[in-house]
Write an enzyme that holds these catalytic residues in place. Structure first.
Site, PDB file in Angstrom:
ATOM      1  N   LYS A 181       0.880  -1.171   0.000  1.00 55.37           N
ATOM      2  CA  LYS A 181       0.000   0.000   0.000  1.00 55.37           C
ATOM      3  C   LYS A 181       0.914   1.217   0.000  1.00 55.37           C
ATOM      4  O   LYS A 181       1.447   1.628   1.024  1.00 55.37           O
ATOM      5  CB  LYS A 181      -0.873  -0.017   1.258  1.00 55.37           C
ATOM      6  CG  LYS A 181      -2.203   0.710   1.127  1.00 55.37           C
ATOM      7  CD  LYS A 181      -2.125   2.163   0.731  1.00 55.37           C
ATOM      8  CE  LYS A 181      -1.886   3.092   1.894  1.00 55.37           C
ATOM      9  NZ  LYS A 181      -1.805   4.520   1.462  1.00 55.37           N
ATOM     10  N   GLU A 255      10.132   1.665  10.233  1.00 54.77           N
ATOM     11  CA  GLU A 255      11.157   2.677   9.929  1.00 54.77           C
ATOM     12  C   GLU A 255      10.474   4.025  10.050  1.00 54.77           C
ATOM     13  O   GLU A 255       9.634   4.365   9.214  1.00 54.77           O
ATOM     14  CB  GLU A 255      11.699   2.480   8.510  1.00 54.77           C
ATOM     15  CG  GLU A 255      12.470   1.196   8.291  1.00 54.77           C
ATOM     16  CD  GLU A 255      13.793   1.150   9.023  1.00 54.77           C
ATOM     17  OE1 GLU A 255      14.279   2.205   9.491  1.00 54.77           O
ATOM     18  OE2 GLU A 255      14.343   0.046   9.152  1.00 54.77           O
ATOM     19  N   CYS A 289      13.855  11.051   6.099  1.00 60.42           N
ATOM     20  CA  CYS A 289      13.764  10.636   7.504  1.00 60.42           C
ATOM     21  C   CYS A 289      15.059  10.937   8.235  1.00 60.42           C
ATOM     22  O   CYS A 289      15.070  11.206   9.424  1.00 60.42           O
ATOM     23  CB  CYS A 289      13.453   9.153   7.565  1.00 60.42           C
ATOM     24  SG  CYS A 289      14.565   8.166   6.574  1.00 60.42           S
ATOM     25  N   GLU A 387       9.620  16.408  14.489  1.00 55.56           N
ATOM     26  CA  GLU A 387      10.051  16.279  13.093  1.00 55.56           C
ATOM     27  C   GLU A 387       9.223  17.199  12.199  1.00 55.56           C
ATOM     28  O   GLU A 387       7.996  17.191  12.264  1.00 55.56           O
ATOM     29  CB  GLU A 387       9.865  14.824  12.634  1.00 55.56           C
ATOM     30  CG  GLU A 387      10.406  14.585  11.245  1.00 55.56           C
ATOM     31  CD  GLU A 387      10.149  13.182  10.750  1.00 55.56           C
ATOM     32  OE1 GLU A 387       9.011  12.698  10.898  1.00 55.56           O
ATOM     33  OE2 GLU A 387      11.077  12.564  10.216  1.00 55.56           O
TER      34      GLU A 387
HETATM   35  P1  NAD Z   1       2.564   8.631   7.084  1.00 53.27           P
HETATM   36  O1  NAD Z   1       2.829   7.875   8.332  1.00 53.27           O
HETATM   37  O2  NAD Z   1       1.559   9.716   7.120  1.00 53.27           O
HETATM   38  O3  NAD Z   1       2.094   7.647   5.919  1.00 53.27           O
HETATM   39  C1  NAD Z   1       2.872   6.534   5.555  1.00 53.27           C
HETATM   40  C2  NAD Z   1       1.962   5.468   4.958  1.00 53.27           C
HETATM   41  O4  NAD Z   1       1.092   4.971   5.978  1.00 53.27           O
HETATM   42  C3  NAD Z   1       1.064   5.962   3.845  1.00 53.27           C
HETATM   43  O5  NAD Z   1       0.984   4.966   2.852  1.00 53.27           O
HETATM   44  C4  NAD Z   1      -0.275   6.136   4.547  1.00 53.27           C
HETATM   45  O6  NAD Z   1      -1.393   6.037   3.678  1.00 53.27           O
HETATM   46  C5  NAD Z   1      -0.251   4.975   5.512  1.00 53.27           C
HETATM   47  N1  NAD Z   1      -1.127   5.096   6.673  1.00 53.27           N
HETATM   48  C6  NAD Z   1      -1.630   6.216   7.238  1.00 53.27           C
HETATM   49  N2  NAD Z   1      -2.382   5.895   8.325  1.00 53.27           N
HETATM   50  C7  NAD Z   1      -2.334   4.550   8.452  1.00 53.27           C
HETATM   51  C8  NAD Z   1      -2.875   3.618   9.390  1.00 53.27           C
HETATM   52  N3  NAD Z   1      -3.621   4.008  10.424  1.00 53.27           N
HETATM   53  N4  NAD Z   1      -2.613   2.307   9.216  1.00 53.27           N
HETATM   54  C9  NAD Z   1      -1.838   1.891   8.197  1.00 53.27           C
HETATM   55  N5  NAD Z   1      -1.305   2.718   7.276  1.00 53.27           N
HETATM   56  C10 NAD Z   1      -1.541   4.043   7.400  1.00 53.27           C
HETATM   57  O7  NAD Z   1       3.987   9.172   6.599  1.00 53.27           O
HETATM   58  P2  NAD Z   1       4.289  10.114   5.348  1.00 53.27           P
HETATM   59  O8  NAD Z   1       3.811  11.485   5.686  1.00 53.27           O
HETATM   60  O9  NAD Z   1       3.827   9.465   4.089  1.00 53.27           O
HETATM   61  O10 NAD Z   1       5.891  10.072   5.320  1.00 53.27           O
HETATM   62  C11 NAD Z   1       6.670  10.898   6.082  1.00 53.27           C
HETATM   63  C12 NAD Z   1       7.148  10.184   7.338  1.00 53.27           C
HETATM   64  O11 NAD Z   1       7.856   8.997   6.991  1.00 53.27           O
HETATM   65  C13 NAD Z   1       8.136  11.006   8.140  1.00 53.27           C
HETATM   66  O12 NAD Z   1       7.835  10.918   9.504  1.00 53.27           O
HETATM   67  C14 NAD Z   1       9.476  10.344   7.863  1.00 53.27           C
HETATM   68  O13 NAD Z   1      10.439  10.525   8.846  1.00 53.27           O
HETATM   69  C15 NAD Z   1       9.077   8.918   7.728  1.00 53.27           C
HETATM   70  N6  NAD Z   1      10.099   8.179   6.972  1.00 53.27           N
HETATM   71  C16 NAD Z   1      10.909   7.280   7.632  1.00 53.27           C
HETATM   72  C17 NAD Z   1      11.922   6.612   6.935  1.00 53.27           C
HETATM   73  C18 NAD Z   1      12.820   5.623   7.617  1.00 53.27           C
HETATM   74  O14 NAD Z   1      13.394   4.785   6.916  1.00 53.27           O
HETATM   75  N7  NAD Z   1      12.984   5.636   8.934  1.00 53.27           N
HETATM   76  C19 NAD Z   1      12.106   6.859   5.580  1.00 53.27           C
HETATM   77  C20 NAD Z   1      11.282   7.786   4.951  1.00 53.27           C
HETATM   78  C21 NAD Z   1      10.270   8.424   5.656  1.00 53.27           C
END
Ligand code: NAD
Length: 494
Positions: A181, A255, A289, A387
């Site tokens: 997803k 992650e 991230c 963040e």
């Molecule tokens: P997000 O958590 O809003 O969304 C990530 C994914 O989760 C999306 O596909 C979203 O649709 C899905 N999602 C949302 N709510 C959900 C739920 N309740 N259950 C299951 N899935 C759900 O994150 P974002 O805004 O897309 O990305 C930015 C974040 O990602 C930042 O916090 C960044 O630090 C983190 N990130 C971490 C890494 C790492 O490797 N540690 C790498 C890249 C980004």
């Protein structure tokens, strides 16, 4: 099935059981640079998730995939690596159009990503168990590392291809099947990858994609047919996922976010360090991230270093992500822009001093934020604790080594950190004390398929990449073989 070139707005259906499905319920994908719709994908339903999980389960338990040897799986992985290498430009163009990151950065990523498949192909048939030196003379005991089963992979918008392949290459090598997803903001590259996985010859059901909102991710997490959730995204979402997954004891790897310290000592090469500070926070518009969003500078070089940095930040070229001379693209979406602007006002209210930037770029407008630097930041301010995921740098002064380590570790996160010094003893000494999954010495934002990646604290759970990542997609089984053939006392243990 349309391709990018033959229609004005290309369409990408869900990919389930080896087939791209017709678009039932169109959902727009916006180009953050033009802010126009550039592609349409399917807005999936819970029923789609259920069909995709069943396809993945069936492929895992009964399909040709379940009968393949690790060596045969490795051959498919290598073929997929070759196809991605061939199509890196097209995949980079899709990714850049969907998330607004620079084409040259996305191209670098897609050209490097085949290595994940080659590396894990090499590991697939080396996932051997042990023969245990047995304390019972009439038993031979051995272990097997068996694939965990169906993996639900949920990815964010900043680097959807890279962050999926971190999971996929190891998981496929282990023998798992996937339902993915992707983020609703960047749904296209995962379908483009599915087409290539199909071309490489992976059997139907091994790789499935359901696009949609967060609720579709939640449906995947709570589905009883999923054995493991591999998630990359925000810390708050990760916590919700861990709580939901616990209801079925579904395994999770997470992650998550960061607030990474980038520490500049007075004995550093200041020009090189200034370059590293820019790479840490302004590359990818700060939307990584591992962004070095807290810059810790030793007090006796603070003013000179900030001056150097501000001069550099002011020359960063904002513009079209496809233009090779552009250095910083737009924020990836409107909610992200609003979040960045909100944190700029929070920082001002909390008393941080604006050294440069501070708002939407006056010439380009749209989703473009100026490279922004705040000085006089106290590590207790929200701008230093939360963040932002944007081009906002917080500069914090420190006195000495102990003070730097204390401030650096005073965070709930622990994804990455960097140390800039020409003193080899200090470099290693400080690196060992920092509570972060990755530490760079005199560098920033370098990754490798061969090195484990993941976070301490609220930056995550588990590690991706490197030799051990494949183990995260397996269960270990101990097999006891009785050698004497004699009956045993049924009422005695062992
Ligand atoms: P997000 O958590 O809003 O969304 C990530 C994914 O989760 C999306 O596909 C979203 O649709 C899905 N999602 C949302 N709510 C959900 C739920 N309740 N259950 C299951 N899935 C759900 O994150 P974002 O805004 O897309 O990305 C930015 C974040 O990602 C930042 O916090 C960044 O630090 C983190 N990130 C971490 C890494 C790492 O490797 N540690 C790498 C890249 C980004």
């Amino acid at each position: 099935m349309n391709t990018l070139s033959d229609v004005a707005i290309p369409e990408f259906g869900n990919w389930i059981n080896g087939r791209e499905e017709p678009l039932q319920n169109p959902m727009d994908s916006l180009n953050p640079y033009t802010q126009k719709v550039w592609a349409r994908v399917n807005d999936g339903t819970v029923e789609d998730v259920d069909r995709a999980v069943k396809a993945a389960r069936d492929a895992f338990e009964n399909g040709p995939w379940s009968k393949m040897t690790a060596t045969q799986r490795a051959e498919l992985l290598r073929r997929l690596g070759d196809i991605i290498k061939r199509d890196a430009e097209e995949l980079a163009r899709i990714e850049s159009t969907d998330n607004g990151k620079l084409y040259k950065e996305m191209l670098g990523q897609w050209q490097y990503l085949p290595e994940w498949f080659y590396y894990n192909a090499g590991l697939a048939d080396k996932l051997q168990g042990d023969v245990i030196p047995s304390d019972r003379p009439n038993f031979m005991i051995y272990t097997r590392h068996e694939p965990i089963g169906v993996v639900g992979a949920i990815t964010p918008w900043n680097s959807p291809g890279l962050l999926l392949i971190f999971k996929l290459a190891a998981g496929l090598a282990a023998g798992c099947t996937f339902v993915v997803k992707p983020s609703e903001h960047t749904p296209v590259s995962t379908i483009a990858l599915a087409r290539r996985i199909h071309e490489a010859g992976f059997p139907p059901g091994v790789f499935n994609v359901v696009n949609g909102q967060g609720s579709i991710g939640a449906a995947l997490v709570s589905h009883p047919g999923v054995d493991k959730i591999a998630f990359t995204g925000a810390t708050e979402t990760g916590k919700r996922i861990a709580a939901e997954a616990a209801k079925n004891l579904t395994r999770v790897s997470l992650e998550l976010g960061g607030k990474s310290p980038n520490i500049v000592f007075n004995d550093a090469d200041l020009d090189v360090a200034a370059n590293g500070a820019v790479a840490g926070i302004f590359a990818a518009t700060g939307q990584t991230c591992m962004a070095g969003s807290r810059l810790l500078v030793q007090e006796d070089i603070h003013d000179a270093f900030v001056e150097k940095l501000v001069a550099k930040a002011r020359t960063i070229r904002l513009g079209n992500p496809m233009d090779p001379s552009t250095e910083m693209g737009p924020c990836a979406n409107v909610p992200q822009l609003n979040k960045v602007l909100e944190y700029i006002s929070i920082a001002k209210q909390d008393g941080a001093k604006l050294a440069c930037g501070g708002g939407v770029d006056p010439e380009l407008g749209g989703l473009f934020v100026q490279p922004t630097i705040f000085t006089d930041v106290d590590n207790r301010m929200r701008i230093a604790r939360e963040e932002v995921f944007g081009p906002i740098l917080s500069v914090i002064r420190f006195k000495d080594e102990a003070d730097a380590v204390r401030i650096a570790n005073d965070t709930r996160f622990g994804l990455a950190a960097a140390v800039w010094t020409q003193n080899i003893h200090r470099g290693h000494r400080v690196a060992h004390q920092l509570r972060a999954g990755t530490v760079w010495i005199n560098a920033y934002r370098v990754i490798s398929f061969a090195a484990p990646f993941g976070g301490f604290g609220e930056s995550g759970l588990g590690r991706e990449n490197g030799m051990d990542a494949i183990r995260e997609f397996t269960e270990t089984k101990s097999v006891y073989v009785e050698l004497s053939g004699a009956p045993r006392d049924p009422f005695k243990l062992g």
